[in-house]
Design a protein around this motif. Structure first.
Motif, short mmCIF file in Angstrom:
data_model
loop_
_atom_site.label_atom_id
_atom_site.label_comp_id
_atom_site.label_asym_id
_atom_site.label_seq_id
_atom_site.Cartn_x
_atom_site.Cartn_y
_atom_site.Cartn_z
N ARG A 114 0.82 -1.21 0.00
CA ARG A 114 0.00 0.00 0.00
C ARG A 114 0.86 1.26 0.00
O ARG A 114 0.50 2.26 -0.58
CB ARG A 114 -0.92 -0.01 1.23
N ARG A 115 1.97 1.17 0.67
CA ARG A 115 2.83 2.36 0.75
C ARG A 115 3.99 2.32 -0.25
O ARG A 115 4.83 3.21 -0.27
CB ARG A 115 3.43 2.48 2.16
N LYS A 116 3.99 1.25 -1.06
CA LYS A 116 5.15 1.01 -1.92
C LYS A 116 5.34 2.14 -2.94
O LYS A 116 6.43 2.70 -3.08
CB LYS A 116 4.99 -0.32 -2.65
N GLU A 117 4.23 2.48 -3.68
CA GLU A 117 4.36 3.50 -4.72
C GLU A 117 4.82 4.85 -4.15
O GLU A 117 5.71 5.50 -4.67
CB GLU A 117 3.02 3.70 -5.44
N ARG A 118 4.17 5.20 -2.98
CA ARG A 118 4.54 6.48 -2.37
C ARG A 118 6.00 6.47 -1.93
O ARG A 118 6.74 7.42 -2.12
CB ARG A 118 3.61 6.73 -1.18
N ARG A 119 6.41 5.33 -1.33
CA ARG A 119 7.78 5.23 -0.85
C ARG A 119 8.79 5.27 -2.00
O ARG A 119 9.79 5.99 -1.95
CB ARG A 119 7.96 3.92 -0.06
N GLU A 120 8.45 4.50 -3.08
CA GLU A 120 9.36 4.49 -4.22
C GLU A 120 9.45 5.87 -4.88
O GLU A 120 10.53 6.31 -5.29
CB GLU A 120 8.90 3.47 -5.26
N GLN A 121 8.27 6.59 -4.97
CA GLN A 121 8.29 7.93 -5.53
C GLN A 121 9.16 8.87 -4.70
O GLN A 121 9.94 9.67 -5.22
CB GLN A 121 6.84 8.45 -5.59
N ARG A 122 9.00 8.73 -3.33
CA ARG A 122 9.79 9.59 -2.44
C ARG A 122 11.28 9.29 -2.59
O ARG A 122 12.12 10.19 -2.68
CB ARG A 122 9.34 9.39 -1.00
N GLU A 123 11.60 7.98 -2.66
CA GLU A 123 13.02 7.60 -2.80
C GLU A 123 13.59 8.10 -4.13
O GLU A 123 14.71 8.59 -4.19
CB GLU A 123 13.15 6.08 -2.72
N LYS A 124 12.74 8.00 -5.17
CA LYS A 124 13.19 8.46 -6.49
C LYS A 124 13.47 9.95 -6.47
O LYS A 124 14.48 10.44 -7.01
CB LYS A 124 12.11 8.13 -7.53
#
Length: 939
Positions: A114-124
């Motif tokens: 659930r938090r993967k996309e947000r986390r990956e976007q933030r990391e990117k």
């Protein structure tokens, strides 16, 4: 002393004692307490103890012991996470524990997704931000790497070497300059007879000179008299040696370059060229070529009977410069794929001349029905007879090939070609091209028979019918052309052929270009109405006519207009379009004939009557022009246009009394402002000032809101040098016509002329208030300041003007030349962005190129200007002036002719000359010359 001595001094410390622990101090451990530092793989002291061979083993054992003894202390407890370790790790791990762990793992995974996309976007984003702040070395130099493609060979060679490890003196050659000693220096010293007393020790080692110096210079080596020692120098001999040395060097170089017996032959001049030719021109990477070669080899071995693999392999070797390898591969391909036409053709292409012929001969044996191979064989032959022989042999094997027949016929003389085509149409009865070619070569009677046979064999082709019509027209049977085209449409429809209107119109245009006018018109009449809705007919036909004119098919356009006029005989717009077409592309007779028919069908169309009268007048037939205008009066009584045309006709032909009578009659029967204006103008130009003023006063009683009458009144007073009366006339006119820009300009210029600059400025400011966003008034204000020498105020006014009228071409064109020369180009770019298709801006750009002596570009922009607005007389005048200075006589005449056809009426400079009463009878060409003479190259 003993009483004061503490009892514990000198005694050993208790076990586990740490000094200062009670007061909060912490102890520390030194290396002497624990011994030297050890690596995990170092052997321990007790090497023979089992299970403790290294320090690492001991550490693992101690960790295992720690794991067994769980630390359940309160300090290891957290309210949220519990104990740091697992509380029940020592208990048995059962199946329900495994299920629970799986459920918790699934929950954790779900929450993580659930938090993967947000986390990956933030990391990117964080990575991108980090890369922007601290880019890699590779990214920092990427733009420089791209620019390496633009570096020339000379720039590359001039790049200095990388850092030098030598000391400063060695690095900097300033301190160590080596100058070669000229030959003349040696010659001078040799002539002085100087003795050399030092000998290189290597000479004594290898070449004699063992004898000590005082006893002479005899050496045991035979012939060992060493030249140059103890011998007086001879300058002549030395110079000869130097010349000999140079000659020897030249000889050796020429031997190397000319010798064919050695291993290599060097061409000093072509050496670098040869090196360049050895570089492959494929522009690819070596690794890519190796991969491609390996891949193609795999394809060939997997499927050796696959022709594209052999062709691709040969072409790969060809582009990498290995032509012989390519030839060998493709020949192997012909062995593996003997029935492939493409492989044989590729082999013939790669092989040199005679070998290619042999390859093609071999190909013919394997593929006797291949047309492409026969064509290739004919191309390889250089002699015409050999080509004919090859093609005739080919036709024996493939008699139904249209391509072979066409190639064979092209090589023959007309008579032989006719015989061959007779045979060709028997073998290929469905080839339209062969039938038509035969018909062209036959006589009229035979051609008719040929085309009839062709129609029987190919009943669905329209070209045969059109050729038949052209044949009849060429032999004078024009009455048959219409019948043939009508029969063609009927026959083709009967055979199920859809009549494509666009294709037939194209055929008609081709007939027009070939000179078959009757056929072209017949085709147009037959197909022009096919497939068009009734309400779209007029619009579509006018578009078709314009398209034909654009393609230079004038007869097609004439046929369309003729057909449209039959369908719409009372449409004034169609008659006008047809009349303008005849005026631009036809003859005077055709125009007059059309206009006669036009006025018969549209007697109320004044413009058609006027065109007819003008055509007669331009031809010099004044009585005929008068009779046309008389007929026009009958059809259109009291028409202002026809009255004025009649007046102009009489005044242009110096019949001033007739013109006066006509105007008097017009004023009584059809009084209009224009009629009065023309009356005043006639009296003014003839010098009857009093009569002109009287007429002007009378006209202003009836038409006081007509600004041109006020302007004429003021100009007459100004001509008579009555400044006060002129000022009064302009002022009264502005009260009645406050929105007339020319009136404001005339009043302002009058004040400026008498030296009242402040009053002129005030008048223009007042005019701008009453007429906002008026470019003409702003332009005059700017020019007023510029003429007064106040360039700064002029520039400020121009900036305000462009803010109020940002899309005004006249203002932008003036702004370009207000700038200093270096800034003009930038200003012109801004002007073109705002007013891309404005003729004034285009004219300014043309003048800019002219001022920079870019003649070709200037001429191109002048052409563009007059094409966009042919009514702008100033553009024609500047163009003519330009051609006077930089063009030929033909170019000047072309500009003048085009200007006369365009009949321009507008333009500041143009109107100043054309409306001057001194030039009232001058033609367009004369006015053009006068305006060009007024222009000065001060821009």
């Amino acid at each position: 002393m003993n009483k004061k001595k503490k009892p514990f001094l000198g005694m050993p410390a208790p076990l586990g004692y740490v000094p200062g622990l009670g007061r909060g101090a912490t102890g520390f451990t030194t290396r002497s307490d624990i011994g030297p530092a050890r690596d995990a793989n170092d052997p321990v002291d007790d090497r023979h103890a089992p299970g403790k061979r290294t320090v690492g083993d001991q550490m693992k054992k101690s960790q295992a012991a720690d794991d067994d003894d769980e630390d359940l202390n309160d300090t290891n407890y957290d309210e949220f996470n519990g104990y740091a370790g697992s509380l029940f790790s020592s208990g048995p791990y059962e199946k329900d524990d495994e299920e629970a762990d799986a459920i918790y793992a699934a929950l954790d995974k779900r929450m993580d997704e659930r938090r993967k996309e947000r986390r990956e976007q933030r990391e990117k984003e964080e990575i991108e931000k980090y890369r922007m702040e601290r880019p890699k070395i590779q990214q920092q130099f990427s733009d420089l790497k791209r620019k390496l493609a633009e570096v020339t060979e000379e720039e590359w060679l001039s790049i200095p070497e990388v850092g030098d490890a030598r000391n400063k003196r060695q690095r900097n050659p300033r301190y160590e300059k080596l100058t070669p000693v000229p030959d003349s220096f040696f010659a001078k010293h040799l002539q002085t007879g100087e003795n050399h007393t030092s000998v290189d020790p290597r000479q004594t080692q290898f070449g004699g000179l063992n004898t000590p110096y005082p006893g002479g210079l005899n050496t045991p080596y035979p012939g060992g008299m060493t030249p140059g020692l103890m011998t007086p120098g001879t300058g002549e001999l030395d110079m000869r040696k130097i010349q000999a040395r140079n000659t020897l060097m030249d000889m050796r170089l020429s031997q190397v370059s000319d010798s064919v017996s050695g291993q290599t032959v060097v061409d000093p001049k072509g050496y670098l060229t040869d090196l360049n030719s050895m570089i492959p021109t494929h522009g690819g990477d070596i690794n890519d070529i190796k991969k491609a070669r390996l891949l193609l080899k795999s394809v060939r071995e997997t499927n050796p009977h696959h022709p594209p693999a052999w062709i691709a392999s040969a072409r790969l070797e060809e582009v990498t410069g290995k032509l012989q390898v390519a030839r060998n591969l493709i020949m192997k391909g012909t062995e593996m794929c003997p029935k492939s036409e493409d492989v044989w053709l590729e082999a013939a292409r790669l092989q040199p001349g005679d070998t290619a012929k042999a390859v093609v001969a071999q190909a013919v044996r394997h593929l006797p029905q291949s047309v492409r191979i026969y064509i290739r064989a004919a191309e390889l032959e250089t002699d015409i007879r050999a080509k004919k022989r090859v093609l005739r042999k080919a036709l024996e094997h493939v008699p139904n090939s249209v391509r072979l027949w066409k190639a064979a016929v092209e090589l023959e003389e007309p008579e032989d070609a006719r015989i061959m085509l007779s045979r060709a149409v028997e073998c290929c009865p469905t080839s339209v091209e062969l039938w038509l070619a035969l018909a062209r070569l036959e006589t009229y009677e035979n051609a008719r028979k040929v085309l009839n046979k062709a129609r029987e064999n190919i009943p669905t082709d329209r070209h045969i019918w059109i050729t038949a019509a052209k044949l009849e027209e060429a032999n004078g049977n024009t009455q048959m052309v219409e019948k043939i085209i009508d029969r063609a449409i009927t026959s083709l429809r009967a055979n199920g052929v859809e009549i494509n209107r666009e294709q037939w119109i194209q055929d008609a245009e081709e007939c027009d270009k070939a000179g078959s006018v009757a056929t072209c018109q017949a085709v147009m009449r037959a197909v022009i109405g096919i497939g068009i809705e009734e309400e779209d007919r007029k619009h579509t036909w006018m578009e078709d006519a314009d398209s034909c004119v654009a393609h230079n098919a004038l007869e097609c356009a004439r046929a369309i207009y003729a057909y449209a006029l039959q369908v719409f005989p009372s449409k004034k717009s169609v008659w006008l379009r047809a009349a303008y077409f005849e005026k631009n592309h036809g003859t005077r007779e055709s125009l007059e004939a059309l206009l006669q028919r036009a006025v018969a069908h549209c007697p109320k169309a004044e413009v058609l009557w006027l065109m007819g009268a003008k055509s007669k007048w331009l031809a010099g037939d004044v009585p005929a022009a008068r009779s046309i205008l008389a007929l026009a009066f009958q059809a259109n009584p009291n028409s202002e246009e026809i009255w004025l045309a009649a007046v102009k006709l009489e005044s242009e032909n110096n019949e001033y009394e007739r013109a006066r009578r006509l105007l008097a009659k017009a004023r009584s029967s059809a009084p209009t402002a224009r009629v009065f204006m023309k009356s005043v103008k006639l009296e003014w130009v003839l010098g009857n000032i009093a009569a002109a003023q009287e007429l002007c006063e009378e006209a202003l009683k009836h038409y006081e809101d007509f600004p041109k009458l006020w302007m004429m009144k003021g100009q007459i007073e100004e001509q008579e040098e009555l400044v006060e009366k002129a000022r009064e006339a302009y002022s009264q006119g502005l009260k009645k016509c406050p929105h007339s820009t020319p009136l404001w300009l005339l009043l302002s210029r009058l004040e400026e002329k008498v030296g009242q600059l402040t009053r002129a400025r005030a008048i223009l400011e007042k005019s701008r208030l009453k007429n906002p966003k008026n470019p003409g008034l702003w332009l005059e204000s700017v020019r007023l300041e510029y003429r007064a020498g106040l360039k700064n105020i002029a520039n400020t006014l121009m900036a305000k003007a462009l803010q109020e009228c940002p899309n005004s071409g006249v203002l932008w064109s003036e702004a370009i030349f207000l700038e200093a020369r270096p800034q003009r180009k930038t200003k012109s770019v801004d002007a073109l962005k705002k007013c891309e298709h404005d003729p004034h801006v285009l004219l300014a750009v043309a003048k800019l190129f002219w001022s920079e002596r870019k003649i070709t570009k200037a001429r191109e922009w002048f052409h563009r200007t007059v094409k966009i607005d042919s009514d702008l007389g100033d553009a024609w005048a500047f163009f003519y002036k330009f051609e006077l200075q930089h063009g030929t006589e033909e170019q000047r005449e072309e500009v003048r002719r085009r200007c006369e056809n365009a009949e321009p009426r507008h333009g500041e400079l143009w109107c100043a000359v054309s409306k001057d009463i001194a030039n009232w009878q001058r033609k367009i060409g004369e006015i053009l010359v006068l305006v060009a003479a007024h222009i000065k190259n001060t821009f």
